[in-house]
Design a protein around this motif. Structure first.
Motif, PDB file in Angstrom:
ATOM      1  N   LYS A 174       0.447  -0.722  -0.219  1.00  0.00           N
ATOM      2  CA  LYS A 174      -0.184   0.132   0.172  1.00  0.00           C
ATOM      3  C   LYS A 174       0.544   1.439   0.201  1.00  0.00           C
ATOM      4  CE  LYS A 174      -4.045  -1.956  -0.194  1.00  0.00           C
ATOM      5  NZ  LYS A 174      -4.321  -1.639  -1.635  1.00  0.00           N
ATOM      6  N   PHE A 175       2.295   1.639   0.272  1.00  0.00           N
ATOM      7  CA  PHE A 175       3.415   2.225  -0.334  1.00  0.00           C
ATOM      8  C   PHE A 175       3.542   2.483  -1.671  1.00  0.00           C
ATOM      9  CE2 PHE A 175       6.460   4.804  -0.347  1.00  0.00           C
ATOM     10  CZ  PHE A 175       6.621   6.337   1.041  1.00  0.00           C
ATOM     11  N   PRO A 176       2.791   3.956  -2.120  1.00  0.00           N
ATOM     12  CA  PRO A 176       3.240   3.884  -3.784  1.00  0.00           C
ATOM     13  C   PRO A 176       4.462   3.761  -4.554  1.00  0.00           C
ATOM     14  CG  PRO A 176       2.104   5.911  -3.066  1.00  0.00           C
ATOM     15  CD  PRO A 176       2.003   5.038  -1.559  1.00  0.00           C
ATOM     16  N   LYS A 177       4.565   4.093  -5.541  1.00  0.00           N
ATOM     17  CA  LYS A 177       6.674   4.852  -6.168  1.00  0.00           C
ATOM     18  C   LYS A 177       6.426   5.678  -5.550  1.00  0.00           C
ATOM     19  CE  LYS A 177       5.992   1.282 -10.288  1.00  0.00           C
ATOM     20  NZ  LYS A 177       6.288   1.498 -11.367  1.00  0.00           N
ATOM     21  N   VAL A 178       7.620   6.128  -5.362  1.00  0.00           N
ATOM     22  CA  VAL A 178       8.055   7.707  -5.519  1.00  0.00           C
ATOM     23  C   VAL A 178       9.428   7.814  -6.414  1.00  0.00           C
ATOM     24  CG1 VAL A 178       8.803   9.262  -3.752  1.00  0.00           C
ATOM     25  CG2 VAL A 178       7.068   7.949  -3.155  1.00  0.00           C
ATOM     26  N   ARG A 179       9.060   8.322  -7.489  1.00  0.00           N
ATOM     27  CA  ARG A 179      10.343   8.325  -8.611  1.00  0.00           C
ATOM     28  C   ARG A 179      11.259   8.160  -7.992  1.00  0.00           C
ATOM     29  NH1 ARG A 179       9.307   5.239 -12.487  1.00  0.00           N
ATOM     30  NH2 ARG A 179       6.983   5.664 -13.473  1.00  0.00           N
ATOM     31  N   TRP A 180      12.044   9.569  -7.069  1.00  0.00           N
ATOM     32  CA  TRP A 180      13.127   9.810  -6.700  1.00  0.00           C
ATOM     33  C   TRP A 180      13.728   8.702  -5.748  1.00  0.00           C
ATOM     34  CZ3 TRP A 180      15.180  10.201  -1.658  1.00  0.00           C
ATOM     35  CH2 TRP A 180      13.415  10.839  -0.624  1.00  0.00           C
ATOM     36  N   SER A 189       7.587  -0.728  -3.707  1.00  0.00           N
ATOM     37  CA  SER A 189       8.002  -1.698  -5.418  1.00  0.00           C
ATOM     38  C   SER A 189       8.700  -1.887  -5.820  1.00  0.00           C
ATOM     39  CB  SER A 189       7.683   0.336  -6.231  1.00  0.00           C
ATOM     40  OG  SER A 189       7.208  -0.256  -7.018  1.00  0.00           O
ATOM     41  N   ASN A 190       9.731  -1.490  -5.904  1.00  0.00           N
ATOM     42  CA  ASN A 190      11.184  -2.377  -6.187  1.00  0.00           C
ATOM     43  C   ASN A 190      11.438  -3.979  -5.311  1.00  0.00           C
ATOM     44  OD1 ASN A 190      12.552  -1.683  -4.532  1.00  0.00           O
ATOM     45  ND2 ASN A 190      13.324   0.245  -5.412  1.00  0.00           N
ATOM     46  N   HIS A 191      10.946  -4.271  -4.239  1.00  0.00           N
ATOM     47  CA  HIS A 191      10.381  -4.588  -3.513  1.00  0.00           C
ATOM     48  C   HIS A 191       9.573  -6.096  -3.534  1.00  0.00           C
ATOM     49  CE1 HIS A 191      13.444  -6.856  -0.781  1.00  0.00           C
ATOM     50  NE2 HIS A 191      12.222  -7.325   0.230  1.00  0.00           N
ATOM     51  N   ARG A 192       7.845  -5.470  -4.016  1.00  0.00           N
ATOM     52  CA  ARG A 192       7.664  -6.286  -4.080  1.00  0.00           C
ATOM     53  C   ARG A 192       7.860  -6.878  -5.196  1.00  0.00           C
ATOM     54  NH1 ARG A 192       4.157  -1.417  -2.658  1.00  0.00           N
ATOM     55  NH2 ARG A 192       3.683  -0.729  -5.116  1.00  0.00           N
ATOM     56  N   VAL A 193       8.309  -6.296  -6.702  1.00  0.00           N
ATOM     57  CA  VAL A 193       9.118  -7.242  -7.883  1.00  0.00           C
ATOM     58  C   VAL A 193      10.144  -8.304  -7.338  1.00  0.00           C
ATOM     59  CG1 VAL A 193      10.540  -6.758  -9.657  1.00  0.00           C
ATOM     60  CG2 VAL A 193       9.313  -5.186  -9.298  1.00  0.00           C
ATOM     61  N   HIS A 194      11.182  -8.052  -6.048  1.00  0.00           N
ATOM     62  CA  HIS A 194      11.801  -8.912  -5.494  1.00  0.00           C
ATOM     63  C   HIS A 194      11.198 -10.077  -5.238  1.00  0.00           C
ATOM     64  CE1 HIS A 194      15.608 -10.861  -4.183  1.00  0.00           C
ATOM     65  NE2 HIS A 194      15.009 -11.036  -3.069  1.00  0.00           N
ATOM     66  N   TYR A 220      18.279  -4.588 -11.667  1.00  0.00           N
ATOM     67  CA  TYR A 220      17.366  -3.890 -11.225  1.00  0.00           C
ATOM     68  C   TYR A 220      15.721  -4.246 -12.396  1.00  0.00           C
ATOM     69  CZ  TYR A 220      13.884  -0.319 -10.677  1.00  0.00           C
ATOM     70  OH  TYR A 220      12.450   0.417 -10.590  1.00  0.00           O
ATOM     71  N   GLN A 221      14.393  -4.114 -11.821  1.00  0.00           N
ATOM     72  CA  GLN A 221      13.247  -4.651 -12.610  1.00  0.00           C
ATOM     73  C   GLN A 221      12.284  -3.681 -11.936  1.00  0.00           C
ATOM     74  OE1 GLN A 221      12.640  -6.148 -15.364  1.00  0.00           O
ATOM     75  NE2 GLN A 221      10.363  -4.990 -15.162  1.00  0.00           N
ATOM     76  N   GLU A 222      11.620  -3.010 -12.724  1.00  0.00           N
ATOM     77  CA  GLU A 222      10.425  -1.828 -12.255  1.00  0.00           C
ATOM     78  C   GLU A 222       9.770  -2.615 -12.043  1.00  0.00           C
ATOM     79  OE1 GLU A 222       8.496   2.321 -13.708  1.00  0.00           O
ATOM     80  OE2 GLU A 222       9.629   1.703 -15.154  1.00  0.00           O
ATOM     81  N   GLU A 223       8.851  -1.815 -11.432  1.00  0.00           N
ATOM     82  CA  GLU A 223       7.193  -2.940 -10.957  1.00  0.00           C
ATOM     83  C   GLU A 223       5.875  -2.503 -12.195  1.00  0.00           C
ATOM     84  OE1 GLU A 223       3.349  -3.802  -7.926  1.00  0.00           O
ATOM     85  OE2 GLU A 223       4.756  -1.894  -7.668  1.00  0.00           O
ATOM     86  N   LEU A 224       5.728  -2.987 -13.011  1.00  0.00           N
ATOM     87  CA  LEU A 224       5.248  -2.543 -14.130  1.00  0.00           C
ATOM     88  C   LEU A 224       3.473  -2.989 -13.854  1.00  0.00           C
ATOM     89  CD1 LEU A 224       6.716  -4.991 -16.588  1.00  0.00           C
ATOM     90  CD2 LEU A 224       7.491  -2.500 -16.438  1.00  0.00           C
ATOM     91  N   THR A 225       2.903  -2.071 -14.482  1.00  0.00           N
ATOM     92  CA  THR A 225       1.720  -1.747 -14.196  1.00  0.00           C
ATOM     93  C   THR A 225       0.837  -2.981 -14.419  1.00  0.00           C
ATOM     94  OG1 THR A 225       1.603   0.270 -13.894  1.00  0.00           O
ATOM     95  CG2 THR A 225      -0.737  -0.097 -14.239  1.00  0.00           C
TER      96      THR A 225
END
Length: 414
Positions: A174-180, A189-194, A220-225
């Protein structure tokens, strides 16, 4: 008291807050059985640490002392009181953690230890507390390079604790992406990917605090919508027993080593790429991967009364663990080992209750009888509490499983 142990009450408070929000908002992030399974693995990890000495301690400290004249001649001097030294220590530790974490996904025997953290098919703050018990400790190898920069043991332990504590908060949906933040730090977000088992996400985002290591080394892999995360592992555990969770991959490798007729395979399969199996063992004992197109979480239906009983037992084990962590230094090793054994047995049986395992009818009753019989071996100060707990639990268990049949509830589905 170590930093991680001191942080446990705050971890549990955060879990309760997320759980309350989950129920209030109807997010559907929590299932009782999976949450208890994860927390049980966390308890097992902490209590087993009380009855063994870390190999890193045994090796790192003597080597540091041996090298100390070299550090002095080079003018290398670290201080816990210097905040910049602590920052540098966390960065250096996190670099080593990245490679430890990456190898843990790439080589069989290391994956056998790390697998536990990935078995949960839910993703919430209890997942952060789902830790391996290091039954075959090997991770210490990756921190020895810190001797090259003269990092003292106390600073290493502190940096490691900070690294681990930081990783707690990223286990939420429930914590959204924060670009920086996504460019520098490990984020939810990027740990959900992991933690996802989708093909595009597997073996990505290994950083503990900093994600820059993944960007530098191509993992590295970004979380994809368009690709929602499916959590868990390709070969599911299908039990909430924390000891079985720690033995899952070790057991599979052992069976392969026993079955294969090739001696080279017997000796090397442990150090091959994750998932590698000798051809003859795989043909005779196939272990199919889960079908992600038709993914269903392990969620057995058990009686409502048993669910409440398992929750009550888990809360008691949690309180007993906190007390044991607090007072273990005042107890003898034998007493501590006995208390740890009792907790381990309780965690195993409780997990099997949540599995719907029929044999727990007798296992739980036998556990309570054995606990009551062991009273003379325990500190006298806890006799009344343990006796009362054993008798009340036995009475409840008898009523639930022997005296009558309880109503059942439908498993939670999302």
């Amino acid at each position: 008291m170590g930093l991680v142990t001191a942080a446990i009450p705050f971890f549990l408070l955060a879990v309760l807050i997320e759980l309350a929000l989950d129920r209030w908002r109807g997010w559907g992030l929590y299932r009782l059985n999976d949450a208890i399974g994860s927390l049980g693995a966390g308890i097992l990890s902490r209590i087993l640490g009380l009855v063994r000495v870390g190999i890193l301690v045994l090796i790192y400290i003597p080597l540091y002392q041996w090298l100390q004249p070299v550090y002095q001649s080079l003018g290398i001097s670290w201080s816990l009181e210097n905040p910049w030294h602590l920052v540098l220590a966390v960065i250096a530790y996190d670099f080593c953690y990245y490679w430890k974490h990456r190898i843990s996904h790439e080589i069989n025997i290391f994956w056998a230890e790390h697998l536990v953290h990935h078995q949960s098919e839910d993703y919430n703050l209890t997942t952060a507390l789902r830790q391996s018990s290091d039954l075959v400790p090997l991770g210490w190898i990756f921190y020895l390079p810190l001797l090259l920069i003269g990092m003292p043991w106390e600073l290493l332990v502190t940096a490691g604790a900070i690294d681990l504590i930081y990783q707690f908060w990223v286990h939420t949906q429930k914590f959204p992406k924060v670009r920086w933040m996504e460019w520098i730090l490990v984020t939810p977000s990027n740990h959900r990917v992991h933690h996802a088992q989708n093909k595009v996400y597997v073996d990505r985002n290994y950083g503990g605090v900093l994600i820059i290591w993944d960007r530098l080394f191509g993992t590295y892999q970004e979380e994809l919508t368009e690709e929602p995360c499916i959590y868990g592992v390709r070969k599911p555990l299908n039990t909430f027993d924390p000891l079985a969770a720690n033995l899952q991959h070790f057991r599979r490798m052992w069976l392969d080593a026993v079955y294969t007729k090739n001696w080279k395979e017997k000796l090397t399969l442990w150090f091959r790429a994750t998932g590698y199996r000798p051809a003859d063992a795989e043909a005779a004992m196939p272990v199919p991967s889960g079908d992600l197109d038709n993914f269903h979480r392990f969620d057995p239906t058990i009686a409502r009364g048993l669910r409440w009983y398992a929750l009550a037992q888990h809360l008691i084990y949690s309180a007993a663990t906190l007390a044991l962590l607090q007072y273990s230094k005042t107890l003898g090793y034998g007493t501590t080992a006995l208390l740890v054994l009792m907790l381990v047995v309780g965690l195993v049986v409780n997990g099997r209750i949540l599995d719907g395992e029929g044999r727990t009818r007798l296992w739980e009753l036998g556990r309570l009888i054995a606990l009551f019989a062991a009273l003379p071996l325990l500190p006298q100060a806890i006799w009344a509490a343990v006796a009362g707990y054993s008798l009340v639990s036995a009475a409840l268990w008898w009523r639930l499983v022997f005296a009558r049949k309880d109503d059942t509830v439908t498993s939670v589905s999302h």
